[in-house]
Design a protein around this motif. Structure first.
Motif, PDB file in Angstrom:
ATOM      1  N   MET A   1       0.838  -1.195   0.000  1.00 33.99           N
ATOM      2  CA  MET A   1       0.000   0.000   0.000  1.00 33.99           C
ATOM      3  C   MET A   1       0.876   1.248   0.000  1.00 33.99           C
ATOM      4  SD  MET A   1      -2.733   1.341   2.892  1.00 33.99           S
ATOM      5  CE  MET A   1      -1.460   1.365   4.145  1.00 33.99           C
ATOM      6  N   ASN A   2       0.686   2.107  -0.977  1.00 37.32           N
ATOM      7  CA  ASN A   2       1.371   3.389  -0.984  1.00 37.32           C
ATOM      8  C   ASN A   2       0.718   4.299   0.048  1.00 37.32           C
ATOM      9  OD1 ASN A   2       3.076   2.630  -3.085  1.00 37.32           O
ATOM     10  ND2 ASN A   2       1.618   3.294  -4.649  1.00 37.32           N
ATOM     11  N   LYS A   3       1.542   4.951   0.841  1.00 35.45           N
ATOM     12  CA  LYS A   3       0.988   5.807   1.881  1.00 35.45           C
ATOM     13  C   LYS A   3       1.765   7.110   1.960  1.00 35.45           C
ATOM     14  CE  LYS A   3       3.631   3.267   5.380  1.00 35.45           C
ATOM     15  NZ  LYS A   3       3.556   2.376   6.552  1.00 35.45           N
ATOM     16  N   VAL A   4       1.097   8.126   2.479  1.00 37.76           N
ATOM     17  CA  VAL A   4       1.638   9.473   2.557  1.00 37.76           C
ATOM     18  C   VAL A   4       1.656   9.901   4.018  1.00 37.76           C
ATOM     19  CG1 VAL A   4       1.291  11.870   1.865  1.00 37.76           C
ATOM     20  CG2 VAL A   4       0.701  10.026   0.283  1.00 37.76           C
ATOM     21  N   GLN A   5       2.787  10.423   4.473  1.00 32.31           N
ATOM     22  CA  GLN A   5       2.829  10.922   5.848  1.00 32.31           C
ATOM     23  C   GLN A   5       2.131  12.272   5.915  1.00 32.31           C
ATOM     24  OE1 GLN A   5       6.654  10.803   7.733  1.00 32.31           O
ATOM     25  NE2 GLN A   5       5.945  11.809   9.601  1.00 32.31           N
ATOM     26  N   VAL A   6       1.367  12.468   6.976  1.00 29.67           N
ATOM     27  CA  VAL A   6       0.618  13.711   7.147  1.00 29.67           C
ATOM     28  C   VAL A   6       0.881  14.290   8.528  1.00 29.67           C
ATOM     29  CG1 VAL A   6      -1.217  13.033   5.543  1.00 29.67           C
ATOM     30  CG2 VAL A   6      -1.446  12.492   7.972  1.00 29.67           C
ATOM     31  N   ASP A   7       0.629  15.584   8.638  1.00 30.47           N
ATOM     32  CA  ASP A   7       0.710  16.287   9.915  1.00 30.47           C
ATOM     33  C   ASP A   7      -0.663  16.856  10.247  1.00 30.47           C
ATOM     34  OD1 ASP A   7       3.575  15.948  10.075  1.00 30.47           O
ATOM     35  OD2 ASP A   7       3.741  17.527   8.556  1.00 30.47           O
ATOM     36  N   ILE A   8      -0.878  17.143  11.510  1.00 28.34           N
ATOM     37  CA  ILE A   8      -2.132  17.773  11.923  1.00 28.34           C
ATOM     38  C   ILE A   8      -2.027  19.264  11.660  1.00 28.34           C
ATOM     39  CG2 ILE A   8      -3.678  18.236  13.851  1.00 28.34           C
ATOM     40  CD1 ILE A   8      -2.699  15.616  15.108  1.00 28.34           C
ATOM     41  N   LEU A   9      -2.893  19.757  10.788  1.00 29.05           N
ATOM     42  CA  LEU A   9      -2.894  21.181  10.469  1.00 29.05           C
ATOM     43  C   LEU A   9      -3.734  21.967  11.465  1.00 29.05           C
ATOM     44  CD1 LEU A   9      -2.006  23.398   8.503  1.00 29.05           C
ATOM     45  CD2 LEU A   9      -4.056  22.907   7.154  1.00 29.05           C
ATOM     46  N   GLY A  10      -4.846  21.381  11.895  1.00 31.77           N
ATOM     47  CA  GLY A  10      -5.676  22.086  12.864  1.00 31.77           C
ATOM     48  C   GLY A  10      -7.026  21.426  13.031  1.00 31.77           C
ATOM     49  N   LEU A  11      -7.819  22.014  13.909  1.00 32.93           N
ATOM     50  CA  LEU A  11      -9.186  21.578  14.168  1.00 32.93           C
ATOM     51  C   LEU A  11     -10.111  22.756  13.917  1.00 32.93           C
ATOM     52  CD1 LEU A  11      -8.449  19.655  17.447  1.00 32.93           C
ATOM     53  CD2 LEU A  11      -9.563  18.606  15.478  1.00 32.93           C
ATOM     54  N   SER A  12     -11.246  22.475  13.302  1.00 33.14           N
ATOM     55  CA  SER A  12     -12.193  23.536  12.983  1.00 33.14           C
ATOM     56  C   SER A  12     -13.583  23.105  13.418  1.00 33.14           C
ATOM     57  CB  SER A  12     -12.174  23.818  11.473  1.00 33.14           C
ATOM     58  OG  SER A  12     -13.163  24.758  11.122  1.00 33.14           O
ATOM     59  N   VAL A  13     -14.363  24.047  13.919  1.00 35.50           N
ATOM     60  CA  VAL A  13     -15.722  23.741  14.349  1.00 35.50           C
ATOM     61  C   VAL A  13     -16.657  24.806  13.807  1.00 35.50           C
ATOM     62  CG1 VAL A  13     -15.573  25.033  16.508  1.00 35.50           C
ATOM     63  CG2 VAL A  13     -17.180  23.139  16.324  1.00 35.50           C
ATOM     64  N   SER A  14     -17.894  24.400  13.549  1.00 31.75           N
ATOM     65  CA  SER A  14     -18.912  25.322  13.053  1.00 31.75           C
ATOM     66  C   SER A  14     -20.113  25.275  13.985  1.00 31.75           C
ATOM     67  CB  SER A  14     -19.338  24.925  11.631  1.00 31.75           C
ATOM     68  OG  SER A  14     -20.500  25.624  11.247  1.00 31.75           O
ATOM     69  N   PRO A  15     -20.817  26.404  14.184  1.00 31.59           N
ATOM     70  CA  PRO A  15     -22.011  26.393  15.033  1.00 31.59           C
ATOM     71  C   PRO A  15     -23.069  25.411  14.552  1.00 31.59           C
ATOM     72  CG  PRO A  15     -21.318  28.641  14.598  1.00 31.59           C
ATOM     73  CD  PRO A  15     -20.489  27.753  13.716  1.00 31.59           C
ATOM     74  N   ALA A  16     -23.054  25.090  13.253  1.00 34.66           N
ATOM     75  CA  ALA A  16     -24.057  24.177  12.698  1.00 34.66           C
ATOM     76  C   ALA A  16     -23.600  22.725  12.711  1.00 34.66           C
ATOM     77  CB  ALA A  16     -24.390  24.586  11.268  1.00 34.66           C
ATOM     78  N   SER A  17     -22.486  22.438  13.385  1.00 38.95           N
ATOM     79  CA  SER A  17     -21.906  21.099  13.295  1.00 38.95           C
ATOM     80  C   SER A  17     -22.400  20.148  14.372  1.00 38.95           C
ATOM     81  CB  SER A  17     -20.379  21.200  13.384  1.00 38.95           C
ATOM     82  OG  SER A  17     -20.000  21.701  14.652  1.00 38.95           O
ATOM     83  N   ASN A  18     -23.266  20.603  15.288  1.00 35.65           N
ATOM     84  CA  ASN A  18     -23.796  19.749  16.355  1.00 35.65           C
ATOM     85  C   ASN A  18     -22.691  19.118  17.190  1.00 35.65           C
ATOM     86  OD1 ASN A  18     -26.511  20.187  15.612  1.00 35.65           O
ATOM     87  ND2 ASN A  18     -26.371  18.616  14.028  1.00 35.65           N
ATOM     88  N   GLY A  19     -21.665  19.888  17.480  1.00 39.85           N
ATOM     89  CA  GLY A  19     -20.594  19.403  18.338  1.00 39.85           C
ATOM     90  C   GLY A  19     -19.497  18.650  17.629  1.00 39.85           C
ATOM     91  N   ALA A  20     -19.617  18.438  16.325  1.00 35.81           N
ATOM     92  CA  ALA A  20     -18.573  17.731  15.585  1.00 35.81           C
ATOM     93  C   ALA A  20     -17.485  18.706  15.154  1.00 35.81           C
ATOM     94  CB  ALA A  20     -19.165  17.031  14.365  1.00 35.81           C
TER      95      ALA A  20
END
Length: 211
Positions: free
Chosen positions: A1-20
């Motif tokens: 399986m070819n895979k790509v290393q990733v980093d955490i860029l950030g977390l985002s929340v929206s008022p319409a997201s019901n807590g997600a």
């Protein structure tokens, strides 16, 4: 399986997201970004570790790390390796063994940041579900089924034809206008780093393309 290393860029929340929350991953040696919607507790667990916030008592992912270490295990990496019907799947990969343990991506990443191990995403998933800032052309929808919406639109067109009205060009024109508006909103969301909204707009654009 070819895979790509990733980093955490950030977390985002929206008022319409019901807590997600939208967890945004960025490939380490590129610009592609992958948004994954996760729950509030998991988002908090990831954010706390990234910000160096320690709870007075061990939380779930802290406990899991301690158990792994106490049993002599060594987590090598976590891999987001599957995408089915819009749901991401991940695996915990351990040193000195071929065993991989199935995990939710949010739990796997919360554990990865505590153990200091790399996060990978399969190249297939990156091609299918990631986007580049400023992109207008998006990858095909991952796990999307355009059948229901497409059937409704086809039924409406059939009714127009049966009534003697030939308005095939009108839905196409409206669809193009709607798509252009969505593309503008997508670019704006990316520019202000509202990735949770960008993910929703991306999915809607992909549904339009599928139709």
């Amino acid at each position: 399986m070819n895979k790509v290393q990733v980093d955490i860029l950030g977390l985002s929340v929206s008022p319409a997201s019901n807590g997600a929350y939208a967890l945004i991953l960025k490939e380490s040696d590129g610009v592609r970004r992958l948004p994954i919607v996760i729950g509030g507790p998991e988002a908090q667990a990831i954010a706390n570790e990234l910000e160096g916030i320690k709870a007075q008592r061990p939380m779930t992912h802290d406990l899991l790390r301690s158990v792994i270490e106490a049993l002599g295990g060594h987590l090598r990496e976590v891999v987001i390796n599957n995408l089915k019907e819009g749901t991401f799947y991940a695996s915990l990969v351990f040193e000195y063994t071929d065993q991989e343990i199935d995990s939710r991506p949010s739990d796997a990443i919360a554990l990865a940041v505590r153990c200091g191990v790399p996060i990978f995403v399969s190249e297939e998933i990156m091609q299918e579900a990631s986007f580049k800032p400023g992109d207008e052309e998006l990858p095909d929808a991952a796990g999307e089924e355009a059948g229901e919406d497409g059937d409704e639109e086809e039924d409406e067109l059939s009714m127009l034809k049966s009534s003697g009205e030939t308005k095939e060009a009108e839905p196409q024109s409206a669809s193009l206008t709607h798509r252009q508006r969505l593309e503008q909103e997508l670019n704006q969301a990316i520019n202000v780093e509202d990735y949770e909204k960008a993910a929703r707009l991306r999915d809607e654009l992909q549904r339009l393309t599928g139709e």
